[in-house]
Design a protein around this motif. Structure first.
Motif, PDB file in Angstrom:
ATOM      1  N   PRO A   1       0.828  -1.223   0.000  1.00  0.00           N
ATOM      2  CA  PRO A   1       0.000   0.000   0.000  1.00  0.00           C
ATOM      3  C   PRO A   1       0.853   1.261   0.000  1.00  0.00           C
ATOM      4  N   HIS A   2       0.290   2.336  -0.567  1.00  0.00           N
ATOM      5  CA  HIS A   2       0.968   3.629  -0.551  1.00  0.00           C
ATOM      6  C   HIS A   2       1.188   4.061   0.901  1.00  0.00           C
ATOM      7  N   GLY A   3       2.395   4.520   1.180  1.00  0.00           N
ATOM      8  CA  GLY A   3       2.726   4.955   2.534  1.00  0.00           C
ATOM      9  C   GLY A   3       3.276   3.859   3.406  1.00  0.00           C
ATOM     10  N   TYR A   4       3.410   2.653   2.850  1.00  0.00           N
ATOM     11  CA  TYR A   4       3.940   1.508   3.594  1.00  0.00           C
ATOM     12  C   TYR A   4       5.193   0.968   2.901  1.00  0.00           C
ATOM     13  N   SER A   5       5.924   0.137   3.624  1.00  0.00           N
ATOM     14  CA  SER A   5       7.029  -0.612   3.029  1.00  0.00           C
ATOM     15  C   SER A   5       6.902  -2.067   3.459  1.00  0.00           C
ATOM     16  N   ILE A   6       7.501  -2.962   2.690  1.00  0.00           N
ATOM     17  CA  ILE A   6       7.447  -4.386   3.014  1.00  0.00           C
ATOM     18  C   ILE A   6       8.549  -4.707   4.031  1.00  0.00           C
ATOM     19  N   ILE A   7       8.201  -5.464   5.073  1.00  0.00           N
ATOM     20  CA  ILE A   7       9.191  -5.787   6.112  1.00  0.00           C
ATOM     21  C   ILE A   7       9.322  -7.293   6.350  1.00  0.00           C
ATOM     22  N   ALA A   8       8.566  -8.101   5.608  1.00  0.00           N
ATOM     23  CA  ALA A   8       8.733  -9.559   5.684  1.00  0.00           C
ATOM     24  C   ALA A   8       8.186 -10.166   4.403  1.00  0.00           C
ATOM     25  N   ARG A   9       8.777 -11.279   4.001  1.00  0.00           N
ATOM     26  CA  ARG A   9       8.375 -11.911   2.741  1.00  0.00           C
ATOM     27  C   ARG A   9       8.538 -13.417   2.842  1.00  0.00           C
TER      28      ARG A   9
ATOM     29  N   PHE B   1       4.258 -13.216  -1.216  1.00  0.00           N
ATOM     30  CA  PHE B   1       5.484 -12.422  -1.077  1.00  0.00           C
ATOM     31  C   PHE B   1       5.366 -11.372   0.028  1.00  0.00           C
ATOM     32  N   ILE B   2       4.244 -10.667   0.092  1.00  0.00           N
ATOM     33  CA  ILE B   2       4.088  -9.605   1.090  1.00  0.00           C
ATOM     34  C   ILE B   2       3.582 -10.228   2.389  1.00  0.00           C
ATOM     35  N   GLN B   3       4.497 -10.499   3.303  1.00  0.00           N
ATOM     36  CA  GLN B   3       4.156 -11.142   4.571  1.00  0.00           C
ATOM     37  C   GLN B   3       4.032 -10.152   5.724  1.00  0.00           C
ATOM     38  N   ALA B   4       4.565  -8.966   5.574  1.00  0.00           N
ATOM     39  CA  ALA B   4       4.412  -7.937   6.612  1.00  0.00           C
ATOM     40  C   ALA B   4       4.700  -6.572   6.006  1.00  0.00           C
ATOM     41  N   ILE B   5       3.992  -5.568   6.533  1.00  0.00           N
ATOM     42  CA  ILE B   5       4.170  -4.195   6.072  1.00  0.00           C
ATOM     43  C   ILE B   5       4.269  -3.264   7.275  1.00  0.00           C
ATOM     44  N   ALA B   6       4.887  -2.126   7.056  1.00  0.00           N
ATOM     45  CA  ALA B   6       4.979  -1.087   8.091  1.00  0.00           C
ATOM     46  C   ALA B   6       4.760   0.263   7.422  1.00  0.00           C
ATOM     47  N   SER B   7       3.973   1.119   8.069  1.00  0.00           N
ATOM     48  CA  SER B   7       3.747   2.451   7.516  1.00  0.00           C
ATOM     49  C   SER B   7       4.989   3.312   7.717  1.00  0.00           C
TER      50      SER B   7
END
Length: 204
Positions: A139-147, A152-158
């Motif tokens: 999502p916009h404003g987030y980054s991926i922090i686990a895969r 593939f996208i297992q965790a995100i952080a704003s």
């Protein structure tokens, strides 16, 4: 205090694995069973939120319309951790439409050890997966922090370090998640405490 928004009606009268995990890690919390009790009327009593997994978003969205739950989260300006359905709810709030992506059982997940949510944790980590939908993009404003290799996208952080989402179930120790995954909850509690201190005049 951390407020838990429990969305899984299988645990209407019994403690959920999430609640057991928080107790095991010594995290102070209070639970609202959203399917029966709704949401905390006074958000000031919550220093942070955990949005649990579950089977439906009906308290949050109706087709493309926001319901009270979605508005509640939009207006909550303190740390939030979404687990499985909880992460998908955060993604919907950011305008992401989910895609079908069924993943059941155990998988290895690679964590971004530089993120505070995964501080001091091993990587890769064996965790329990139990979902039918996933995020097609960050999502916009987030980054991926686990895969991992399948979803593939297992965790995100704003980017403002207030919202975190994880696709897997760290609380499901009995179903195979490694004990190390429980550190997510104590790490999130530390994030909540730090944010509360910094915004109460106690920070530098």
């Amino acid at each position: 205090m951390i407020c838990v928004l429990l969305n899984d009606s299988d645990f209407d009268r019994t403690l959920s694995p999430l609640e057991f995990a928080l107790e095991k890690m010594g995290v102070l919390y209070r639970t609202w069973r959203t399917f029966r009790e709704g949401f905390p009327q006074d958000a000031s009593c919550c220093d942070g939120l955990i949005i649990s997994g579950g089977f439906t978003m009906k308290n949050y969205f109706e087709e493309k319309s926001d319901l009270y739950g979605a508005s509640y989260l939009r207006n909550f300006n303190k740390p939030i951790l979404g687990i499985c359905l909880g992460m998908q709810i955060l993604a919907r709030l950011a305008g992401v439409s989910l895609v079908v992506s069924k993943e059941l059982g155990l998988s290895r997940v690679w964590l971004d050890g530089g993120n505070d949510l995964f501080k001091g944790m091993k990587s890769p980590l064996e965790v329990c997966q139990r979902h039918n939908y996933a995020l097609p993009y960050v999502p916009h404003g987030y980054s991926i922090i686990a895969r991992n290799d399948s979803t593939f996208i297992q965790a995100i952080a704003s980017k403002d370090n207030l919202k975190y989402g994880i696709q897997f179930h760290p609380e499901e120790i009995d179903l195979g998640s490694e004990m190390d995954s429980l550190k997510i909850f104590s790490n999130f509690a530390s994030i909540v405490e730090r944010h509360s201190t910094e915004n109460s005049g106690g920070g530098k």
